[in-house]
Design a protein around this motif. Sequence first.
Motif, PDB file in Angstrom:
ATOM      1  N   GLY A 219       0.814  -1.205   0.000  1.00 26.10           N
ATOM      2  CA  GLY A 219       0.000   0.000   0.000  1.00 26.10           C
ATOM      3  C   GLY A 219       0.850   1.258   0.000  1.00 26.10           C
ATOM      4  O   GLY A 219       0.570   2.221  -0.711  1.00 26.10           O
ATOM      5  N   GLN A 220       1.954   1.195   0.780  1.00 27.78           N
ATOM      6  CA  GLN A 220       2.811   2.385   0.870  1.00 27.78           C
ATOM      7  C   GLN A 220       3.528   2.678  -0.439  1.00 27.78           C
ATOM      8  O   GLN A 220       3.954   3.804  -0.689  1.00 27.78           O
ATOM      9  CB  GLN A 220       3.827   2.198   1.992  1.00 27.78           C
ATOM     10  N   GLU A 221       3.649   1.650  -1.274  1.00 20.78           N
ATOM     11  CA  GLU A 221       4.260   1.894  -2.571  1.00 20.78           C
ATOM     12  C   GLU A 221       3.320   2.684  -3.481  1.00 20.78           C
ATOM     13  O   GLU A 221       3.733   3.290  -4.456  1.00 20.78           O
ATOM     14  CB  GLU A 221       4.608   0.559  -3.247  1.00 20.78           C
ATOM     15  N   ILE A 222       2.048   2.639  -3.156  1.00 18.74           N
ATOM     16  CA  ILE A 222       1.067   3.292  -4.016  1.00 18.74           C
ATOM     17  C   ILE A 222       0.645   4.652  -3.463  1.00 18.74           C
ATOM     18  O   ILE A 222       0.487   5.608  -4.192  1.00 18.74           O
ATOM     19  CB  ILE A 222      -0.160   2.376  -4.208  1.00 18.74           C
ATOM     20  N   THR A 223       0.472   4.719  -2.162  1.00 14.11           N
ATOM     21  CA  THR A 223       0.039   5.986  -1.574  1.00 14.11           C
ATOM     22  C   THR A 223       0.672   6.175  -0.202  1.00 14.11           C
ATOM     23  O   THR A 223       0.943   5.205   0.498  1.00 14.11           O
ATOM     24  CB  THR A 223      -1.497   6.051  -1.434  1.00 14.11           C
ATOM     25  N   ARG A 224       0.906   7.402   0.153  1.00 10.42           N
ATOM     26  CA  ARG A 224       1.391   7.685   1.508  1.00 10.42           C
ATOM     27  C   ARG A 224       0.226   8.176   2.369  1.00 10.42           C
ATOM     28  O   ARG A 224       0.393   8.548   3.513  1.00 10.42           O
ATOM     29  CB  ARG A 224       2.494   8.741   1.484  1.00 10.42           C
ATOM     30  N   ASP A 230      -5.631   2.301   4.886  1.00  8.17           N
ATOM     31  CA  ASP A 230      -6.644   1.561   5.656  1.00  8.17           C
ATOM     32  C   ASP A 230      -7.668   0.941   4.721  1.00  8.17           C
ATOM     33  O   ASP A 230      -8.058  -0.205   4.883  1.00  8.17           O
ATOM     34  CB  ASP A 230      -7.389   2.506   6.618  1.00  8.17           C
ATOM     35  N   ILE A 231      -8.094   1.731   3.753  1.00  9.07           N
ATOM     36  CA  ILE A 231      -9.133   1.234   2.841  1.00  9.07           C
ATOM     37  C   ILE A 231      -8.591   0.080   1.993  1.00  9.07           C
ATOM     38  O   ILE A 231      -9.230  -0.958   1.860  1.00  9.07           O
ATOM     39  CB  ILE A 231      -9.651   2.376   1.936  1.00  9.07           C
ATOM     40  N   PHE A 232      -7.369   0.236   1.462  1.00  8.03           N
ATOM     41  CA  PHE A 232      -6.782  -0.806   0.603  1.00  8.03           C
ATOM     42  C   PHE A 232      -6.694  -2.153   1.335  1.00  8.03           C
ATOM     43  O   PHE A 232      -6.915  -3.200   0.760  1.00  8.03           O
ATOM     44  CB  PHE A 232      -5.355  -0.446   0.177  1.00  8.03           C
ATOM     45  N   GLN A 233      -6.300  -2.070   2.604  1.00 12.53           N
ATOM     46  CA  GLN A 233      -6.042  -3.311   3.332  1.00 12.53           C
ATOM     47  C   GLN A 233      -7.307  -4.057   3.717  1.00 12.53           C
ATOM     48  O   GLN A 233      -7.264  -5.231   4.053  1.00 12.53           O
ATOM     49  CB  GLN A 233      -5.242  -3.016   4.592  1.00 12.53           C
ATOM     50  N   THR A 234      -8.420  -3.340   3.681  1.00 17.35           N
ATOM     51  CA  THR A 234      -9.654  -3.990   4.126  1.00 17.35           C
ATOM     52  C   THR A 234     -10.638  -4.197   2.977  1.00 17.35           C
ATOM     53  O   THR A 234     -11.811  -4.495   3.201  1.00 17.35           O
ATOM     54  CB  THR A 234     -10.329  -3.156   5.233  1.00 17.35           C
ATOM     55  N   ALA A 236     -12.803  -5.959   0.354  1.00 17.95           N
ATOM     56  CA  ALA A 236     -13.321  -7.329   0.241  1.00 17.95           C
ATOM     57  C   ALA A 236     -12.976  -7.876  -1.148  1.00 17.95           C
ATOM     58  O   ALA A 236     -12.534  -7.128  -2.016  1.00 17.95           O
ATOM     59  CB  ALA A 236     -14.825  -7.314   0.458  1.00 17.95           C
ATOM     60  N   ASN A 237     -13.190  -9.191  -1.328  1.00 17.32           N
ATOM     61  CA  ASN A 237     -12.853  -9.820  -2.605  1.00 17.32           C
ATOM     62  C   ASN A 237     -13.627  -9.264  -3.795  1.00 17.32           C
ATOM     63  O   ASN A 237     -13.222  -9.444  -4.927  1.00 17.32           O
ATOM     64  CB  ASN A 237     -13.128 -11.327  -2.538  1.00 17.32           C
ATOM     65  N   ASP A 238     -14.754  -8.616  -3.518  1.00 20.87           N
ATOM     66  CA  ASP A 238     -15.533  -8.078  -4.638  1.00 20.87           C
ATOM     67  C   ASP A 238     -15.446  -6.554  -4.695  1.00 20.87           C
ATOM     68  O   ASP A 238     -16.288  -5.902  -5.289  1.00 20.87           O
ATOM     69  CB  ASP A 238     -16.998  -8.530  -4.531  1.00 20.87           C
ATOM     70  N   GLU A 239     -14.391  -6.004  -4.071  1.00 22.62           N
ATOM     71  CA  GLU A 239     -14.258  -4.544  -4.071  1.00 22.62           C
ATOM     72  C   GLU A 239     -12.936  -4.101  -4.692  1.00 22.62           C
ATOM     73  O   GLU A 239     -11.917  -4.786  -4.551  1.00 22.62           O
ATOM     74  CB  GLU A 239     -14.329  -3.996  -2.641  1.00 22.62           C
ATOM     75  N   ALA A 240     -12.977  -2.953  -5.349  1.00 23.21           N
ATOM     76  CA  ALA A 240     -11.770  -2.383  -5.957  1.00 23.21           C
ATOM     77  C   ALA A 240     -11.822  -0.870  -5.865  1.00 23.21           C
ATOM     78  O   ALA A 240     -12.899  -0.285  -5.698  1.00 23.21           O
ATOM     79  CB  ALA A 240     -11.697  -2.798  -7.425  1.00 23.21           C
ATOM     80  N   ILE A 241     -10.645  -0.266  -5.961  1.00 26.36           N
ATOM     81  CA  ILE A 241     -10.573   1.191  -6.084  1.00 26.36           C
ATOM     82  C   ILE A 241      -9.819   1.487  -7.364  1.00 26.36           C
ATOM     83  O   ILE A 241      -8.777   0.883  -7.635  1.00 26.36           O
ATOM     84  CB  ILE A 241      -9.875   1.809  -4.862  1.00 26.36           C
ATOM     85  N   ILE A 242     -10.358   2.378  -8.160  1.00 28.12           N
ATOM     86  CA  ILE A 242      -9.691   2.731  -9.410  1.00 28.12           C
ATOM     87  C   ILE A 242      -8.936   4.040  -9.208  1.00 28.12           C
ATOM     88  O   ILE A 242      -9.466   4.988  -8.632  1.00 28.12           O
ATOM     89  CB  ILE A 242     -10.721   2.865 -10.548  1.00 28.12           C
ATOM     90  N   VAL A 243      -7.677   4.045  -9.649  1.00 25.72           N
ATOM     91  CA  VAL A 243      -6.901   5.286  -9.620  1.00 25.72           C
ATOM     92  C   VAL A 243      -6.836   5.806 -11.048  1.00 25.72           C
ATOM     93  O   VAL A 243      -6.291   5.142 -11.933  1.00 25.72           O
ATOM     94  CB  VAL A 243      -5.478   5.057  -9.066  1.00 25.72           C
ATOM     95  N   TYR A 244      -7.422   6.979 -11.262  1.00 27.12           N
ATOM     96  CA  TYR A 244      -7.496   7.575 -12.595  1.00 27.12           C
ATOM     97  C   TYR A 244      -6.165   8.216 -12.955  1.00 27.12           C
ATOM     98  O   TYR A 244      -5.351   8.511 -12.077  1.00 27.12           O
ATOM     99  CB  TYR A 244      -8.642   8.606 -12.620  1.00 27.12           C
ATOM    100  N   PRO A 245      -5.936   8.460 -14.235  1.00 25.79           N
ATOM    101  CA  PRO A 245      -4.658   9.059 -14.654  1.00 25.79           C
ATOM    102  C   PRO A 245      -4.379  10.397 -13.968  1.00 25.79           C
ATOM    103  O   PRO A 245      -3.231  10.788 -13.805  1.00 25.79           O
ATOM    104  CB  PRO A 245      -4.837   9.242 -16.167  1.00 25.79           C
ATOM    105  N   THR A 246      -5.427  11.067 -13.527  1.00 27.40           N
ATOM    106  CA  THR A 246      -5.266  12.334 -12.813  1.00 27.40           C
ATOM    107  C   THR A 246      -4.859  12.120 -11.364  1.00 27.40           C
ATOM    108  O   THR A 246      -4.751  13.068 -10.606  1.00 27.40           O
ATOM    109  CB  THR A 246      -6.614  13.080 -12.805  1.00 27.40           C
ATOM    110  N   LYS A 247      -4.668  10.824 -10.957  1.00 31.59           N
ATOM    111  CA  LYS A 247      -4.344  10.428  -9.582  1.00 31.59           C
ATOM    112  C   LYS A 247      -5.506  10.642  -8.628  1.00 31.59           C
ATOM    113  O   LYS A 247      -5.346  10.721  -7.419  1.00 31.59           O
ATOM    114  CB  LYS A 247      -3.095  11.164  -9.037  1.00 31.59           C
ATOM    115  N   THR A 248      -6.691  10.712  -9.176  1.00 29.40           N
ATOM    116  CA  THR A 248      -7.897  10.734  -8.358  1.00 29.40           C
ATOM    117  C   THR A 248      -8.252   9.301  -7.987  1.00 29.40           C
ATOM    118  O   THR A 248      -8.163   8.420  -8.830  1.00 29.40           O
ATOM    119  CB  THR A 248      -9.091  11.294  -9.174  1.00 29.40           C
ATOM    120  N   TYR A 249      -8.640   9.075  -6.718  1.00 27.08           N
ATOM    121  CA  TYR A 249      -9.049   7.744  -6.282  1.00 27.08           C
ATOM    122  C   TYR A 249     -10.568   7.655  -6.276  1.00 27.08           C
ATOM    123  O   TYR A 249     -11.240   8.552  -5.779  1.00 27.08           O
ATOM    124  CB  TYR A 249      -8.534   7.461  -4.860  1.00 27.08           C
TER     125      TYR A 249
END
Length: 289
Positions: A219-224, A230-234, A236-249
């Motif tokens: 996680g720390q390699e992706i965001t500080r 916290d969100i990344f680590q928790t 669920a198997n059916d959940e994702a977060i998309i990071v857009y080219p603008t670095k918006t999460y």
Amino acid sequence: MNWLSRFEKEFLRKPGEHLLEVGITGSGKTQGLYWICDGIVNVGKEAVVWFDIGKGNEITVLSRFRSLKIFYPYECKVEVRGVDDVKYHPFDLVDEIWLELDPSRINVVSIEPFIDDPEVYSRIVGTIFKRLVRLSHAGEIYTPLTVFLDEFHNVAPGKGQGMTDNHYRIGAYVQKNVERLRSLKVRIVASTHGITKIRKGVRTSFNWLMIRRISDKLGQEITRLDRYLDIFQTLANDEAIIVYPTKTYSDKIKLPFYAIPEGARVDYIGLVGEEEDREELKLSHMVKH
Ligand SMILES: Nc1ncnc2c1ncn2[C@@H]1O[C@H](COP(=O)(O)OP(=O)(O)O)[C@@H](O)[C@H]1O
Ligand SMILES: [Mg+2]
């Protein structure tokens, strides 16, 4: 704007946009690739190539999106059961994969199941990649095209991750050419369980990230930003977060589950170079060499 409609407009409908999916084993990465494949097939006329890594019948799921055309080494065999309308293309030259791809089907490339040595497999994928660059530059292959590569760290390893010098050379070649592919409307949608396992110059050319459940360090390699960690680590198997080219999460996005069609299975028969290996086991051969 809604996250998903933005993803559709700026990614799915836009050939040449590369995406990297990152998550620990079992976090839903392969399922995430199915979801993207489903999306790309639904919105446009893009051709799709999927590199098969031979895990328990996974490729049969793709038949839900388009009929399959399966490329495999001519000395071996793939047999799919319980799926309608499968075409097979045993190949000798790797160029056949690109020149004979069928835009109306999902083109599955099954090589990994027939190669025991991961270093050899990486070298083969490296050569196939080089031919993709050459042939698309020469205008000889169908575009737009998306190439799916699960477990991508095997192709372009990061510092300390490669198996041989040659392995790093392949990575350097990939790095030099991903940008060129973008302009040729050829994109890579890849997954990995470790972003630093991929060569730095390669991972930075993936404009889009899809984050699945990851460990603390990853996680720390992706965001500080602690709140994202916290969100990344928790997730669920059916959940994702998309990071857009603008670095918006994005917010958490719920993904569907794609099951293996009932009764579908794949058998992989043979190994590349098996005959030669057998020769080497003969005492007469050992005496002479
Ligand atoms: N969208 C989803 N909905 C429900 N379960 C899911 C979903 N995605 C993944 N899973 C569960 O997680 C498991 C691992 O998913 P998989 O894509 O194989 O992970 P990975 O490729 O990261 O190892 C699946 O077998 C399934 O049980
Ligand atoms: Mg997987």
